[in-house]
Design a protein around this motif. Structure first.
Motif, PDB file in Angstrom:
ATOM      1  N   PRO A   1       0.612  -1.383   0.018  1.00 27.14           N
ATOM      2  CA  PRO A   1      -0.378   0.172  -0.078  1.00 27.14           C
ATOM      3  C   PRO A   1       0.514   1.154  -0.172  1.00 27.14           C
ATOM      4  O   PRO A   1       0.556   1.533  -0.284  1.00 27.14           O
ATOM      5  N   GLU A   2       2.294   1.033   0.986  1.00 22.94           N
ATOM      6  CA  GLU A   2       2.654   2.587   0.322  1.00 22.94           C
ATOM      7  C   GLU A   2       3.863   2.275   0.562  1.00 22.94           C
ATOM      8  O   GLU A   2       4.635   1.582   1.621  1.00 22.94           O
TER       9      GLU A   2
ATOM     10  N   THR B   1      -2.556   3.267  -1.368  1.00 19.17           N
ATOM     11  CA  THR B   1      -3.508   2.507  -1.154  1.00 19.17           C
ATOM     12  C   THR B   1      -4.584   3.251  -1.618  1.00 19.17           C
ATOM     13  O   THR B   1      -5.367   3.313  -0.935  1.00 19.17           O
ATOM     14  N   ASP B   2      -4.150   2.306  -2.987  1.00 14.56           N
ATOM     15  CA  ASP B   2      -5.863   3.092  -3.705  1.00 14.56           C
ATOM     16  C   ASP B   2      -5.704   1.933  -5.003  1.00 14.56           C
ATOM     17  O   ASP B   2      -4.900   1.273  -5.583  1.00 14.56           O
ATOM     18  N   GLU B   3      -7.083   1.414  -4.598  1.00 16.41           N
ATOM     19  CA  GLU B   3      -7.255  -0.127  -5.310  1.00 16.41           C
ATOM     20  C   GLU B   3      -7.706  -0.162  -6.824  1.00 16.41           C
ATOM     21  O   GLU B   3      -7.077  -1.096  -7.196  1.00 16.41           O
TER      22      GLU B   3
ATOM     23  N   GLU C   1      -4.201  -0.454  -7.227  1.00 11.40           N
ATOM     24  CA  GLU C   1      -3.008  -1.842  -6.925  1.00 11.40           C
ATOM     25  C   GLU C   1      -3.790  -2.768  -7.883  1.00 11.40           C
ATOM     26  O   GLU C   1      -2.836  -3.943  -8.373  1.00 11.40           O
TER      27      GLU C   1
ATOM     28  N   VAL D   1      -5.460  -3.876  -0.396  1.00 15.83           N
ATOM     29  CA  VAL D   1      -5.775  -3.305  -0.136  1.00 15.83           C
ATOM     30  C   VAL D   1      -7.645  -2.731  -0.476  1.00 15.83           C
ATOM     31  O   VAL D   1      -8.492  -3.080   0.644  1.00 15.83           O
TER      32      VAL D   1
ATOM     33  N   ILE E   1     -10.101  -1.335   6.252  1.00 13.17           N
ATOM     34  CA  ILE E   1      -9.382  -2.286   6.287  1.00 13.17           C
ATOM     35  C   ILE E   1      -8.610  -3.143   7.070  1.00 13.17           C
ATOM     36  O   ILE E   1      -8.998  -2.925   8.511  1.00 13.17           O
TER      37      ILE E   1
ATOM     38  N   GLU F   1      -5.680   7.326   8.124  1.00 10.09           N
ATOM     39  CA  GLU F   1      -5.125   6.678   6.782  1.00 10.09           C
ATOM     40  C   GLU F   1      -3.527   6.095   7.501  1.00 10.09           C
ATOM     41  O   GLU F   1      -3.537   6.911   9.250  1.00 10.09           O
ATOM     42  N   TYR F   2      -3.085   5.070   7.396  1.00  5.49           N
ATOM     43  CA  TYR F   2      -1.673   5.153   8.284  1.00  5.49           C
ATOM     44  C   TYR F   2      -0.844   5.637   7.814  1.00  5.49           C
ATOM     45  O   TYR F   2       0.419   5.009   7.199  1.00  5.49           O
TER      46      TYR F   2
END
Length: 335
Positions: free
Chosen positions: A67-68, A99-101, A104, A124, A188, A218-219
């Protein structure tokens, strides 16, 4: 001019079939192995992985979708996985989906088109739609940290429910009742599990958690910063906070310092996931520590095992335990 397999044959006096078998990971006589390796060294021979991939349909590359890239937990795990895979003749190709589907899905499609031999993913999307393409092509997939219901894929997880439960129980046992929690995105898997553990800790102690003490974000450091400030401003009796991710913890600490809050005298704090941070922060932070080395080792070895299997059996799910490392950031509150 680059050396070829024929040059090795000329140097060693061995047949092309024997040399090819060795280069492709097959077993050859020990004396032949020594002779081939010596010729490779002298001739500075390099395997053309692209050509070999076209011939064998194996790229000796594992795709990784995370994700990041800025997330310390993710990068720490990927670094260890890369070391293990490299020792076994595999390289990795890392894609950051932010973190974008949609990204991803595109990253996974890109890796499949690059003919990767396997895919390691911290998903994600909740439904794992992006994984259907590699699975349909027989490409092994191993998930990290997050499971996807309905997909028969291997996963290495941390018992996040128990981790969160242990942290919150520790705070309750120290007399705290107004306990806030800062989580990642609500949709999540990991975040949901940690929030569930928070709730279960109260239920276990026969206490009903108060409303307005759970913050999702968000993380990121920014999200931890904002969530901490909101919890403090909205809950005047707040006495403790559990932060469920390293970046969120860092952001929360920045906000605490900016607001001039004394830890643990005014606010008890339990953070997540980084021993170095725990030791640098004063007072020394109480944290939930994840077994990063074990997570990475399990992921890498499961993938290596899948790469040599002829058929796919039942998915292997590994659940690892965390550890509550006691520091000095929790104060006993007299009820």
């Amino acid at each position: 001019m680059a050396a070829t397999i024929k040059d090795i044959a000329k140097k060693t006096g061995l047949g092309l079939a024997t040399i090819s078998k060795y280069l492709n990971g097959g077993n050859v006589l020990e004396e032949n192995k020594i002779a081939i390796e010596e010729a490779i060294r002298i001739l500075d021979f390099r395997v053309n992985e692209f050509a070999r991939g076209l011939k064998t349909s194996k790229s000796k590359t594992i795709g990784v979708v995370i994700p990041e890239l800025s997330n310390l937990f993710f990068t720490s795990i990927i670094t260890i996985i890369e070391d293990i895979l490299r020792q076994n003749g595999y390289g990795i190709l890392v894609c950051d989906c932010r973190t974008d589907e949609k990204l991803e899905y595109e990253a996974t499609e890109f890796l499949v088109n690059k003919m990767v031999d396997g895919i390691i993913c911290m998903p994600v999307s909740r439904d794992g739609a992006h994984l259907k393409l590699p699975l349909s092509k027989g490409i092994p997939v191993v998930l990290i940290d997050r499971n996807v219901e309905g997909l028969n894929v291997d996963a290495v997880l941390v018992d996040n429910v128990s981790a969160s439960e242990a942290a919150v129980e520790y705070l309750i046992d120290h007399g705290h009742r107004e306990i806030g929690i800062i989580c990642g995105p609500s949709d999540i898997f990991t975040s949901h599990q940690r929030q569930l553990g928070y709730t279960q800790a109260f239920v276990k102690k026969g206490i009903f958690p108060k409303q307005g003490l759970v913050k999702y974000g968000e993380y990121t450091v920014e999200s931890g910063y904002e969530s901490l400030k909101q919890l403090v401003m909205e809950n005047e009796k707040l006495s403790a906070i559990f932060v469920t991710n390293y970046e969120l913890t860092l952001g929360a600490i920045i906000a605490i310092n900016e607001l001039g809050i004394k830890v643990p005298e005014q606010l008890s704090l339990i953070g997540f996931d980084n021993m170095h941070l725990a030791q640098v922060v004063k007072p020394r932070l109480t944290i939930i520590s994840q077994p990063i080395q074990k997570i990475a080792e399990n992921v890498a070895h499961i993938m290596l095992k899948r790469l040599v299997q002829d058929k796919y059996d039942e998915a292997k799910i590994v659940n690892l335990s965390t550890e509550l490392i006691i520091g000095e950031s929790v104060l006993y509150k007299h009820i």
